[in-house]
Design an enzyme around this catalytic site. Structure first.
Site, PDB file in Angstrom:
ATOM      1  N   ARG A 173      43.634  49.268  35.016  1.00 47.41           N
ATOM      2  CA  ARG A 173      44.309  49.165  33.403  1.00 47.41           C
ATOM      3  C   ARG A 173      45.778  48.683  34.019  1.00 47.41           C
ATOM      4  NH1 ARG A 173      46.210  52.741  28.638  1.00 47.41           N
ATOM      5  NH2 ARG A 173      43.638  52.545  28.174  1.00 47.41           N
ATOM      6  N   GLN A 217      36.978  50.572  25.392  1.00 46.35           N
ATOM      7  CA  GLN A 217      37.181  50.982  24.078  1.00 46.35           C
ATOM      8  C   GLN A 217      36.206  50.347  22.892  1.00 46.35           C
ATOM      9  OE1 GLN A 217      40.258  53.147  23.015  1.00 46.35           O
ATOM     10  NE2 GLN A 217      38.861  53.673  21.881  1.00 46.35           N
TER      11      GLN A 217
HETATM   12  N1  NVA Z   1      46.857  47.482  21.630  1.00 40.29           N
HETATM   13  C1  NVA Z   1      46.897  48.491  22.696  1.00 40.29           C
HETATM   14  C2  NVA Z   1      45.538  49.255  22.581  1.00 40.29           C
HETATM   15  C3  NVA Z   1      46.365  50.752  23.575  1.00 40.29           C
HETATM   16  C4  NVA Z   1      44.713  51.497  23.588  1.00 40.29           C
HETATM   17  C5  NVA Z   1      47.728  48.113  23.483  1.00 40.29           C
HETATM   18  O1  NVA Z   1      47.704  48.074  24.495  1.00 40.29           O
HETATM   19  O2  NVA Z   1      48.585  48.897  23.792  1.00 40.29           O
HETATM   20  N1   CP Z   2      42.989  54.020  23.491  1.00 37.15           N
HETATM   21  C1   CP Z   2      42.961  54.163  24.558  1.00 37.15           C
HETATM   22  O1   CP Z   2      42.620  53.412  25.877  1.00 37.15           O
HETATM   23  O2   CP Z   2      43.800  55.339  24.711  1.00 37.15           O
HETATM   24  P1   CP Z   2      44.930  55.922  25.785  1.00 37.15           P
HETATM   25  O3   CP Z   2      46.661  54.341  26.057  1.00 37.15           O
HETATM   26  O4   CP Z   2      45.543  57.227  25.942  1.00 37.15           O
HETATM   27  O5   CP Z   2      44.144  55.413  27.433  1.00 37.15           O
END
Ligand code: NVA
Ligand code: CP
Length: 298
Positions: free
Chosen positions: A100, A130
């Site tokens: 991530r 997701q």
């Molecule tokens: N668009 C959001 C998704 C979080 C799961 C972000 O990148 O923060």
């Molecule tokens: N939806 C999602 O990716 O949640 P987190 O940021 O908590 O992992």
């Protein structure tokens, strides 16, 4: 499948296979094999996470493997070691990586230099894990996404929207994105997407009209928290009872979470659709187990 780097790069068949596999793994949870036995998977996170981290840690363990969580502050990446050097080291020690981070190019580079299966657990460009969970949820709740209209209300060029647009390109469902003009996908992206079933407007009512699935996400994605002026653009883009008046009668509401009640979604609508939204969160586990199984099958 060697990696999961984006929805864009999956084939239509791979998406279908992953959703079928996720449904099977969900139905047989606790009675399955251990295809990751003896394997260690690194979870390299440079952004916060609740769902993704927990579902990968649990999923890897359920498949017999060992997850090793590495936040950027734990490893030399946080002090400037190059992603390609990190990849070449980890590729000699662990069996797979879940990443991530911000730049999509970091995930692509890690996959290329490590030589081990690599999963995009969210970048600024895409959130493929997701979307797989969301598609499973739609299938569970509505039977299919075929001939369904899906609306996305919010940031039209976030990781979530981009992954949804690629999913629509692959699967052919109608996707109506409604975003403030300043947050819409650029023309070059739409030309590259080349999907007549994807529309973009600045009118949430038009997008929601007749929609079976109404999707939203935070207005400011991770890394944009200080862009308060961007947030001001979203007045009138809240998913609330008034907006949903013209949705299809049997509509569902999805939110990838975390949610900011009173901003992109009202408290009332989030709680009304909590059953679906938290089923969607649970489905992260099942969808990601399907990805892990597909990657170790190679
Ligand atoms: N668009 C959001 C998704 C979080 C799961 C972000 O990148 O923060
Ligand atoms: N939806 C999602 O990716 O949640 P987190 O940021 O908590 O992992």
């Amino acid at each position: 499948m060697k990696h999961l780097l984006s929805i864009e790069q999956l084939s239509d068949d791979e998406i279908g296979w992953l959703i079928d596999s996720a449904a099977h793994l969900k139905a047989t949870r606790g009675r399955g094999g251990q295809p990751l036995a003896g394997q260690t998977w690194a979870l390299i996170f440079t952004k916060s996470s609740t769902r993704t981290r927990v579902s990968f840690e649990v999923g890897i363990r359920e498949l017999g493997g060992f997850p090793m969580f590495l936040s950027k502050n734990d490893i030399q990446l946080g002090r400037g070691e190059l992603i390609k050097d990190t990849a070449r080291v980890l590729g000699r020690m662990v069996h797979g990586a879940v990443i991530r981070t911000y730049a999509q190019s970091d995930v692509v580079q890690f996959a290329a230099y490590s030589g081990i299966p690599t999963i995009n657990a969210l970048t600024d460009d895409e959130h493929p894990c997701q979307i797989l969970a969301d598609l499973l949820t739609i299938r569970e709740k509505l039977g299919t996404w075929e001939n369904r209209k899906i609306a996305f209300i919010g940031d039209g060029f976030s990781n979530m929207t981009r992954s949804w647009m690629w999913a629509a390109k692959h699967l052919g469902f109608e996707l109506a994105v409604a975003s403030p003009p300043a947050c819409q996908p650029p023309a070059e992206f739409l030309a590259q997407l080349d999907a007549p079933n994807v529309s973009v407007s600045d009118d949430p009512q038009v997008a929601v009209s007749g929609a079976h699935v109404i999707n939203t996400d935070v207005w400011l994605s991770m890394g944009q928290e200080d862009q308060k002026e961007k947030e001001l653009e979203f007045a009138g883009f809240q998913v609330n009872a008034e907006l949903l008046t013209n949705a299809a009668k049997d509509h569902i509401v999805l939110h990838c979470l975390p949610a900011y009640r009173g901003k992109e979604i009202s408290e009332e609508i989030l709680e009304l659709h909590a059953d679906t939204i938290f089923q969607q969160a649970e489905n992260r586990l099942h969808a990601q187990k399907a990805v892990l199984v597909a990657l170790v099958k190679q």
